[in-house]
Every structure is written in C-alpha cells, then in structure tokens.
Design an enzyme around this catalytic site. Sequence first.
Site: not given
Length: 827
Positions: A90, A467
């Site tokens: 770049e 239960s």
Amino acid sequence: MRILKRLCKWLITLSLIGVLTGAIAFAGVFYYFSPELPDVQTLRDVQFQTPLRIYSSDDKLIAEFGEKKRAPVSFDQIPDDFVKALQAAEDARFFDHFGIDIKGLSRAALQLASTGSIQSGGSTITMQVAKNFFLTREQTFRRKFIEILLALQIEQELNKQEILELYVNQIYLGHRAYGIRAAANTYYGKNLDELSLAQLAMIAGLPKAPSAFNPITNPDRAEERRNWILGRMLLLGYISQAAHDEAVAAPVTARYHRSDIELDAPYIAEMIRQQLYARYGDALYTDGYRVWATVDSRMQAEATLALRRGLLDYTDRHGYRGAEASLDLATLNHEDQLSALRQHTAFAGLEPALVLEVSADGAQLMLSSGEEASLGWDGIKWARPYRSVHWTGPEPKRPADVVARGDIIRVMPNDEGQLRLTQMPEVQGALVALNPQDGAVRALAGGFSFYHNKFNRATQAYRQPGSNIKPFLYTAALENGFTPASIINDAPVVFHDVSLEGAWRPENDNGKFNGPTRLREALFRSRNLVSIRLMRALGIEQAREFILRFGFEPDKFPGNLSLSLGSASATPLQVARGYAALANGGFLVDPYLIARIENADGQLLLQAAPVQACPECPETAAPTQADTLATAASAATSDSADTANDSSLTTHLLPPEQLTDATRPAPRIISPRNAFLIYDVMRDVITRGTGSRARVLERTDLAGKTGTTNEQKDVWFSGFSPDLVATTWVGFDQPSPLGRGEYGSSRALPIWIDFMEEALQDMPDNPPAVPNGIVRVRIDPATGKRAYSGQKNAMYEYFRSEDVPRETARSPAQQMEAPATEAIFGY
C-alpha cells in the site's frame, strides 16, 4: 557565462514564483475547503464498532453478537512482517512521507492525463485513514483534495504508529471481518502472532479489493497478489530470498472460520443477549461490551451432551419413524441430488445423508459435503419401526427393511467413529444446574438444539412438576409438628370436592397401598395418598402458602388437594431454585446468569452482587408466611428491565462504586433443623428409593426426588449436594404421554446422573452437618415410637430434640399380653 548566470537567475525566479503560486493555490484550496474539513482530533477518541462477546466463568468464548467482526489491536501487537507487507502493498514510504506521497500522486496524475480517467489515487495509508474515517468512496477531484488536506492534518496531530493502528483496525477485509485481528481469526482461525509470513502477506493484500483478492472465494487471484507482495518485500529489502521462496511456495490454507466459539451454549448466549439489550439497546452490538456468565464450561458442555444423549436414547427406544424425505434418484443428476440434500440442515451432530444404494450388509450414502460414506448393518439393526409411544414393530432382518434408495436420513458417528442411523427427536427436555449457595447458573440446556428450536424450556416451559413438588409439602409438614417418623395412612380415599369437578380417586403409581407408613418412607417411595393426607392435615391454603415460599408463582399453583401431587405449573429453573433452598440450609437464593460486564477498554461496568446463603450472618426476625409469600412473588417478577421479561432470572448487577465486601444474606425460609431433616430424608430417595440408580455416583451427600405426572406426560428428577443442584425435565412440547415405562426414575434421572458424574468430579463428598438441636434416636420402624430394649429391627431416626418420641414401642411379648390398636394419622 553571463548568459548562463542570467538563465539560472531566471530559472530560480520562475521556481520561486512557482512555489509561491503553488503555496497561494494550496492556501486558496485550503481556505475553500476548510469549512468542510472535520476535526481530526476526534481520531484520538475513535470508538471502533466492536461486537458483544460473551464468555464463560473460565474465559471460554460462548458467543459474539454484532454485524462487524472486530477485535482492535495496539501497534505493539501488530507483527513486524505484517507492517512490512502492508508497506509493500500500500505505501512503501509510509514512515518517510508527511501524509502524501508526491511520487504516487504524480504517477496518478500521469495516468489521468494519458487515459482521461482516474486509474489509481496515489493514496498513502494516511490518506486512506482520512477517507475511511471521514469521507465517502466516490472518486472525484473534490474528495481527493479534501483527502489530501485531511492527511496533512492527521500527520500533524498523530504519529505514524497511531495512524497505522487506526488503519489496521478500521479496514474491511472481507467476510464481515474488520481489522487484521478479525481477519486472522476469520481466514485462519489463529491469533495474529501465530500467522506465517505467507498468511500475513495474504491478509495485507486484501485492503485493495477484499472480494477480488479473497483467499476463500478467489484463491487463485489471492495467491497471485500475495506473491506479488512477497516479491515487493524482497525488492525493498524487507525479507531474505530464502524467506521469500518459502512463503511463495506455501499453499493457500485459508478457509472460513466462524468466531472462535469455544463453548457451545446458545441458550445461555440468547438469555444474556436479551437481558442486556433491555439495558443497552442497539449499542450492545457495536460498543465492544464483554460479558462473563456464571456458567462453568466443563459443566455446560456436559449438560448439553447429557441432555442430547438422554433424548436420543428415548427416541431410539421408541422406534424409527422413517426417512425425512425421499428422492427419485433416476430423475436427478448429482448436483440436483446434492442441492436437495443440503436443504436439510445438520443439528447437534445429526448429519443429513442421501441413501445411494442399499446392500445386504449396509447402505452407501452421500453426505452434504458431497463425500460418500458407508452405513453398516451394526448402525441400522436397532431401528424397529415406530408404531406409537407404547409400541414398536418387529426387529429388522436386513438393511432394506429400514432404508431405501433415495431416502434422506440422518446419521452420526458412534464411539468407534462408525456411522450410525439416527433421527431428530420429537421429545424435548431441559437441564439447569445452580450453585445453591448464591443461585449462580452453572449450566443450562433448554432443548435438544437451539438452532432447530429456540424455545428455552429451562426458563419458558411451564410444566406440571408431579412428585417433584412433594419435598416442599413434606418440609411444610416438618415445620408444623410432623417428624420423619410420623405415621400416615397410605390407604384408598375418595374425595368429593367441587373445586376438583366431582369425585376424585387418587392412586399410587403402582396401584398398591401400604397402610400405615412413616413420613420418611412415604417420601422416598413417593406415596401419593400420604401426600394428599398431609396436605389435608396441614390445611390446603396453609400448605400452599408454605410451598410458595420457595419462589414459585402464586397464579400457577392451584388451591386444591391436587397440588399435593404436583398439578401446579413451574419451569425447570424455578424448580431448581426451590431445591436450592433444600440444599443450602433453608435460604431462598435468586438465580443469576451474568457475573460481570466490562466495556471495550476492559473497565468494569457492572458486577453481580447476589444474595447468598449465610448461616453465620445475624438473623432478622423470622418471616411470617405472608412475608415469605410476598417475597417469593416479588422475586419472581422483579427487575423486568434487566431480565428482558424472563421473570425467573434476576441479576443483581451493581456498578463498582456500589460494591462492598459485605455478604448480602438471602432470606431464610425454613429453619436450619428443618432443612437438615428434609435433606436427610431425601438422601433416602437416592440410597433406597425411586432415585436409587444414582447410587452409581458413590456419594453420601446426594439427595433428590423423582417426578412423574399423570399419563407420564412430564418426567423429572431434581437432586443436589450442598455444592450443586440440578433439575432435569423430559416431555413433549405439546403435552402428551411419553409411553410405557417412562418415569422420572427411568428417563429424567439417567440424564441427571450423566451430568452429575462429570459436574461433581472436583467437588469432595460433603454431607450436611447435624445442627444443634437435632438428636438421633432408635425407633420402631412400624410405629415410629422409641425402640424397645433389644429390638432387632430397630432403626435410627433424626428428630428435633423437643419432638423425640416419648412412648416406647411394645415388644411382641407385651403385645401378646395386651393387644391394642396403634394410633395413626388417618387424614
């Protein structure tokens, strides 16, 4: 000579005029555009859009939420090879220029003059920072001038390291990856410092065109650009010839990696996301919040696996329902077959497969990857045909009895790595585990697969506990004068109650009646008639209010005798919370899921400050039944902003300035002696009752209770030690019978055992200590009275000191002399 001097003087004058003209022109441009220039000082305080990340208590990544995958890095975390590769790709003179590269701009100008259009912008990294943070991507002279001016200003305000740091964290690199750390994870599943030179160069080639040079979607062009960058690095003297040659020869190894999720806990992640969205809104996905859950990664992984194994075991036991779909292979080419197969998604390791051929010893399959695989007879022969939840068909004799060419089926590997025929369960379940001392959620699984069905049964499914409700009723009995040795008649009874819509003839599960039964035995054998008589003895409303102390929702609990058998509605999380009070000595803790929240900079924002079981803390006045009812009701519905309408979870999150070292004691809802007695009675459920399968864990500190509703529509097991409580539930989303032989002991308990075997590994056996005021006395098992001298079948029982039986059982000789009818509770 004079002519030469005049010429030089003339040239110098022209140069000065040119410089002056350029300066005036630049000043004019700057003056013209300056009103449009943003303040570059804002770059010092830039807030990168960073996703929400959720971690387990031991730092395993659970989930990531956010549109942009980003994990910002500082300059000193950027590998030097990447900096050099980026320069080569770049901006080779980045560390030398002052924001603009005259050579690069001149080259761009020549291209414009020769072609009539902008070919390249001659942009430096600084100019790209200006563009990425402040400008649009349009290619116009106006934008370019502003870009140049901003670059010059940025170079005045920031140093090169700061500029590069901004650049590498902001750039888009494809596949939702923003910044180089996210790219390293996305393409290679690694940290930056683990990447090779070739991999760093590959990432450095992406900013120019993330799609065109993408190593996943366009590997050839990506490799070409990578090698060009490596060549530039060699030309610029950044790397040696040997390093260049090795990197160029490296294969393209990039493939798509999802976020590096380390722990599969999507139900947990979604619960946290919902809670936090109510607090932070859309900023949750961009501001980089980091959240630590209370879950333990080892327990969570085992909870997920244990629940899946249990549901698959039920599914296999009830037979094979057949192929998910069938294709006419004669009319489809390979691509069409593969496309049709890929319409079926893999869930929880159950992979879709297309049957290509069936032979005498198995079947040839095509997987959704396009690969072919073999399914042997050993992986098929289990598949009796499903007839109903109660029945299966005959055993298959050959593969063709089960599968056919063109079938789309599901397979999964067995322990030996061989494929086995399987199917998606229709039955569902949930498992939730808490630390009973403070309510921290240690593990939670809300169903077979979150991605198949996002409904969280651990927190959203209100089901009848059966239960599983009985321990709370028995605790109420102990609180109101009963003892573990109290005798209650287990005998048939018929009730005529308007609220129950006529006559009600309850029965025990096995249809038998045992007559006079001690309370301890009635609980570990789960005798329904005893529970009903207990509720009648206590009074329905008084018993109901006592049960509500454990954090249940009042409007889900009916005010009639059926409550004694579990006709209420509760979520698995609520049941686990209630059992936590039985495990921790009698304190009502609040389940919570979030341990702490930090911002993107690691600053602590909120931390959990839960109420805790604290026997040593000074006790306030014992709460009345009305007080505890109000506390339970408010705890079940409080802080909706924090819980995102999940009424059973509270977080107790506080900012740092409000945190203290002082313990926040949880409210005591049952006395220490009562808590010990019910714990000890429930240990018999494990040692000799309906939960006896759990003896395989070989621990003395476990207690629990099975639960099965009418027609076996819901089956449960809830159990605990002082350090961990866990509840499991199994049933259909639309309640219907599970089938013959499906009870809490046979279906929910094995899942609980599977989980607890792993979860308790690092927890020493820790039975509860006997509190002051509890004594142990030898009793007659038939009457609950003190044992007579020399009684061989006498047993020990715990009592509150004031409740020790005063009467002594009569010996056989005494009974012969003066027979009498023993008194029992006949409610």
